[in-house]
Design a protein around this motif. Structure first.
Motif, PDB file in Angstrom:
ATOM      1  N   GLY A 216       0.653  -0.585   0.000  1.00 19.82           N
ATOM      2  CA  GLY A 216       0.000   0.000   0.000  1.00 19.82           C
ATOM      3  C   GLY A 216       0.778   0.697   0.000  1.00 19.82           C
ATOM      4  N   ALA A 217       1.639   1.002   0.878  1.00 18.95           N
ATOM      5  CA  ALA A 217       2.379   2.098   0.957  1.00 18.95           C
ATOM      6  C   ALA A 217       2.189   2.871  -0.229  1.00 18.95           C
ATOM      7  CB  ALA A 217       3.625   1.446   0.986  1.00 18.95           C
ATOM      8  N   LEU A 218       1.565   3.337  -0.444  1.00 22.89           N
ATOM      9  CA  LEU A 218       1.176   3.865  -1.671  1.00 22.89           C
ATOM     10  C   LEU A 218       0.503   5.122  -1.423  1.00 22.89           C
ATOM     11  CD1 LEU A 218      -0.504   1.149  -1.006  1.00 22.89           C
ATOM     12  CD2 LEU A 218      -0.297   1.299  -3.215  1.00 22.89           C
ATOM     13  N   LEU A 219      -0.078   5.605  -1.213  1.00 20.34           N
ATOM     14  CA  LEU A 219      -1.055   6.530  -1.378  1.00 20.34           C
ATOM     15  C   LEU A 219      -0.965   7.707  -0.479  1.00 20.34           C
ATOM     16  CD1 LEU A 219      -2.947   3.579  -0.641  1.00 20.34           C
ATOM     17  CD2 LEU A 219      -2.387   4.382  -2.840  1.00 20.34           C
ATOM     18  N   GLY A 220       0.134   8.082  -0.009  1.00 19.26           N
ATOM     19  CA  GLY A 220       0.154   9.202   0.864  1.00 19.26           C
ATOM     20  C   GLY A 220       0.275  10.450   0.085  1.00 19.26           C
ATOM     21  N   LEU A 221      -0.566  10.643  -0.856  1.00 20.69           N
ATOM     22  CA  LEU A 221      -0.282  11.718  -1.750  1.00 20.69           C
ATOM     23  C   LEU A 221      -1.499  12.391  -2.315  1.00 20.69           C
ATOM     24  CD1 LEU A 221       1.866   9.182  -3.486  1.00 20.69           C
ATOM     25  CD2 LEU A 221       2.698  10.879  -1.917  1.00 20.69           C
ATOM     26  N   SER A 222      -2.283  13.024  -1.567  1.00 20.71           N
ATOM     27  CA  SER A 222      -3.426  13.660  -2.201  1.00 20.71           C
ATOM     28  C   SER A 222      -3.566  15.087  -1.773  1.00 20.71           C
ATOM     29  CB  SER A 222      -4.673  12.856  -1.915  1.00 20.71           C
ATOM     30  OG  SER A 222      -5.205  13.215  -0.690  1.00 20.71           O
ATOM     31  N   SER A 223      -4.713  15.623  -1.999  1.00 16.93           N
ATOM     32  CA  SER A 223      -4.958  17.021  -1.715  1.00 16.93           C
ATOM     33  C   SER A 223      -5.246  17.222  -0.243  1.00 16.93           C
ATOM     34  CB  SER A 223      -6.148  17.496  -2.522  1.00 16.93           C
ATOM     35  OG  SER A 223      -5.981  17.134  -3.850  1.00 16.93           O
ATOM     36  N   LEU A 224      -4.246  17.576   0.500  1.00 19.77           N
ATOM     37  CA  LEU A 224      -4.411  17.797   1.930  1.00 19.77           C
ATOM     38  C   LEU A 224      -4.131  19.260   2.233  1.00 19.77           C
ATOM     39  CD1 LEU A 224      -2.539  14.639   3.174  1.00 19.77           C
ATOM     40  CD2 LEU A 224      -4.961  14.925   2.734  1.00 19.77           C
ATOM     41  N   ALA A 225      -4.650  19.711   3.347  1.00 19.08           N
ATOM     42  CA  ALA A 225      -4.511  21.120   3.685  1.00 19.08           C
ATOM     43  C   ALA A 225      -3.365  21.347   4.648  1.00 19.08           C
ATOM     44  CB  ALA A 225      -5.818  21.619   4.276  1.00 19.08           C
ATOM     45  N   ALA A 226      -2.223  20.826   4.340  1.00 18.28           N
ATOM     46  CA  ALA A 226      -1.056  21.004   5.194  1.00 18.28           C
ATOM     47  C   ALA A 226       0.164  21.114   4.304  1.00 18.28           C
ATOM     48  CB  ALA A 226      -0.928  19.827   6.150  1.00 18.28           C
ATOM     49  N   ASN A 227       1.315  21.407   4.898  1.00 15.11           N
ATOM     50  CA  ASN A 227       2.551  21.461   4.137  1.00 15.11           C
ATOM     51  C   ASN A 227       3.067  20.061   3.907  1.00 15.11           C
ATOM     52  OD1 ASN A 227       2.528  24.264   4.112  1.00 15.11           O
ATOM     53  ND2 ASN A 227       3.538  24.376   6.102  1.00 15.11           N
ATOM     54  N   ALA A 228       4.110  19.945   3.086  1.00 19.25           N
ATOM     55  CA  ALA A 228       4.739  18.649   2.850  1.00 19.25           C
ATOM     56  C   ALA A 228       5.136  18.045   4.184  1.00 19.25           C
ATOM     57  CB  ALA A 228       5.963  18.815   1.970  1.00 19.25           C
ATOM     58  N   ALA A 229       4.902  16.745   4.310  1.00 19.63           N
ATOM     59  CA  ALA A 229       5.212  16.075   5.567  1.00 19.63           C
ATOM     60  C   ALA A 229       5.650  14.653   5.296  1.00 19.63           C
ATOM     61  CB  ALA A 229       3.993  16.080   6.483  1.00 19.63           C
ATOM     62  N   ASP A 230       6.391  14.107   6.246  1.00 20.30           N
ATOM     63  CA  ASP A 230       6.841  12.720   6.177  1.00 20.30           C
ATOM     64  C   ASP A 230       6.041  11.896   7.167  1.00 20.30           C
ATOM     65  OD1 ASP A 230       8.827  13.281   4.273  1.00 20.30           O
ATOM     66  OD2 ASP A 230      10.245  13.885   5.829  1.00 20.30           O
ATOM     67  N   TYR A 231       5.639  10.701   6.731  1.00 19.42           N
ATOM     68  CA  TYR A 231       4.833   9.787   7.534  1.00 19.42           C
ATOM     69  C   TYR A 231       5.484   8.418   7.576  1.00 19.42           C
ATOM     70  CZ  TYR A 231       0.957  13.101   7.210  1.00 19.42           C
ATOM     71  OH  TYR A 231       0.153  14.210   7.306  1.00 19.42           O
ATOM     72  N   VAL A 232       5.323   7.723   8.699  1.00 19.63           N
ATOM     73  CA  VAL A 232       5.729   6.324   8.831  1.00 19.63           C
ATOM     74  C   VAL A 232       4.455   5.499   8.872  1.00 19.63           C
ATOM     75  CG1 VAL A 232       6.801   4.611  10.351  1.00 19.63           C
ATOM     76  CG2 VAL A 232       7.898   6.829  10.008  1.00 19.63           C
ATOM     77  N   ILE A 233       4.426   4.436   8.079  1.00 22.34           N
ATOM     78  CA  ILE A 233       3.244   3.575   8.046  1.00 22.34           C
ATOM     79  C   ILE A 233       3.105   2.881   9.390  1.00 22.34           C
ATOM     80  CG2 ILE A 233       2.202   1.563   6.952  1.00 22.34           C
ATOM     81  CD1 ILE A 233       3.635   2.462   4.359  1.00 22.34           C
ATOM     82  N   ASP A 234       1.906   2.962   9.970  1.00 18.64           N
ATOM     83  CA  ASP A 234       1.640   2.422  11.308  1.00 18.64           C
ATOM     84  C   ASP A 234       1.376   0.917  11.250  1.00 18.64           C
ATOM     85  OD1 ASP A 234       1.009   1.920  13.919  1.00 18.64           O
ATOM     86  OD2 ASP A 234      -0.797   3.147  13.960  1.00 18.64           O
ATOM     87  N   THR A 235       2.454   0.138  11.243  1.00 17.82           N
ATOM     88  CA  THR A 235       2.319  -1.320  11.294  1.00 17.82           C
ATOM     89  C   THR A 235       2.315  -1.810  12.736  1.00 17.82           C
ATOM     90  OG1 THR A 235       4.707  -1.579  11.009  1.00 17.82           O
ATOM     91  CG2 THR A 235       3.341  -1.698   9.025  1.00 17.82           C
ATOM     92  N   ASN A 236       2.892  -1.050  13.655  1.00 18.83           N
ATOM     93  CA  ASN A 236       2.900  -1.455  15.068  1.00 18.83           C
ATOM     94  C   ASN A 236       1.497  -1.508  15.636  1.00 18.83           C
ATOM     95  OD1 ASN A 236       5.675  -1.709  15.148  1.00 18.83           O
ATOM     96  ND2 ASN A 236       6.003   0.377  15.845  1.00 18.83           N
ATOM     97  N   GLY A 237       0.664  -0.569  15.260  1.00 26.76           N
ATOM     98  CA  GLY A 237      -0.706  -0.544  15.743  1.00 26.76           C
ATOM     99  C   GLY A 237      -1.659  -1.317  14.845  1.00 26.76           C
ATOM    100  N   ALA A 238      -1.099  -2.034  13.862  1.00 29.22           N
ATOM    101  CA  ALA A 238      -1.899  -2.821  12.909  1.00 29.22           C
ATOM    102  C   ALA A 238      -2.936  -1.952  12.197  1.00 29.22           C
ATOM    103  CB  ALA A 238      -2.545  -4.014  13.601  1.00 29.22           C
ATOM    104  N   HIS A 239      -2.517  -0.746  11.814  1.00 32.75           N
ATOM    105  CA  HIS A 239      -3.402   0.161  11.086  1.00 32.75           C
ATOM    106  C   HIS A 239      -3.025   0.222   9.613  1.00 32.75           C
ATOM    107  CE1 HIS A 239      -3.918   1.774  15.266  1.00 32.75           C
ATOM    108  NE2 HIS A 239      -5.132   1.421  14.909  1.00 32.75           N
ATOM    109  N   ALA A 240      -2.502  -0.887   9.100  1.00 33.30           N
ATOM    110  CA  ALA A 240      -2.126  -0.977   7.704  1.00 33.30           C
ATOM    111  C   ALA A 240      -2.125  -2.456   7.322  1.00 33.30           C
ATOM    112  CB  ALA A 240      -0.737  -0.368   7.488  1.00 33.30           C
ATOM    113  N   SER A 241      -2.336  -2.723   6.044  1.00 27.31           N
ATOM    114  CA  SER A 241      -2.296  -4.115   5.602  1.00 27.31           C
ATOM    115  C   SER A 241      -1.914  -4.205   4.131  1.00 27.31           C
ATOM    116  CB  SER A 241      -3.646  -4.809   5.828  1.00 27.31           C
ATOM    117  OG  SER A 241      -4.659  -4.198   5.056  1.00 27.31           O
TER     118      SER A 241
END
Length: 188
Positions: A7-32
């Motif tokens: 998935g890691a895929l998709l962190g890229l849309s029209s958001l109302a914030a500046n450029a930011a870096d994200y870590v995929i939350d696999t520890n909390g099992a919020h990704a698959s």
């Protein structure tokens, strides 16, 4: 199987914030990273990869400058059947001893509007790298209850097993794998 996970895929849309870096939350099992393939043309075999990691960066003002990387532990394949998983890990399919990882690295992001994206990138599996396109959608974003900020996306793509040197014959209906990715990232 597409590390993509995918998935890691998709962190890229029209958001109302500046450029930011994200870590995929696999520890909390919020990704698959999930997969689906027809079994002999009679039914669907579904499963997932339990261990993967990744990160993404995006700028809602410039989605084309966004990027995502996902690395999948191929040994973590889980089809809910131990003997089948052993076969999938072996030489007929993933060859996990020789190819312990699959990886997706984005090369381009296209903003289609309405929270829809196309994420282009290179997917490496079974020692072969091919260009793929993930149809993605922003699910949502915002502050979490713990003082952080999160963004979530989902995406799908289909790969041909033969493109990755996997040619085990499961019949003509079982030549392609559908990958489904669900990604929630925590802003760093």
């Amino acid at each position: 199987m597409k590390k993509l996970v995918i998935g890691a895929l998709l962190g890229l849309s029209s958001l109302a914030a500046n450029a930011a870096d994200y870590v995929i939350d696999t520890n909390g099992a919020h990704a698959s990273v999930n997969f689906k393939i027809q079994h002999l043309g009679y039914s669907w075999l579904t499963g997932r990869f339990n261990d993967f990691s990744g990160n993404f960066s995006y700028d809602p003002a410039k989605p084309e400058a966004s990027s995502i990387t996902v690395t999948i532990d191929t040994n973590s394949i889980d089809s809910n059947h131990a003997e089948r998983d052993k076969h999938l890990r072996g030489g007929d399919f993933l060859s996990v001893k020789k190819y312990p990882e699959a990886k997706f690295v984005s090369t381009k992001v296209e903003d289609l509007g309405g929270n829809k994206l196309k994420v282009y990138g290179d997917f490496t599996l079974h020692g072969k790298t091919n260009a793929i396109v993930i149809d993605a959608q922003k699910i949502g974003e915002g502050a979490d209850p713990w003082g952080g900020y999160r963004a979530g996306f989902a995406g799908t793509t289909t790969i041909a097993l033969k493109d990755y040197g996997i040619d085990y014959n499961l019949g003509p209906a079982s030549t392609h794998v559908e990958l489904s990715l669900h990604v929630e990232g925590v802003k760093q």
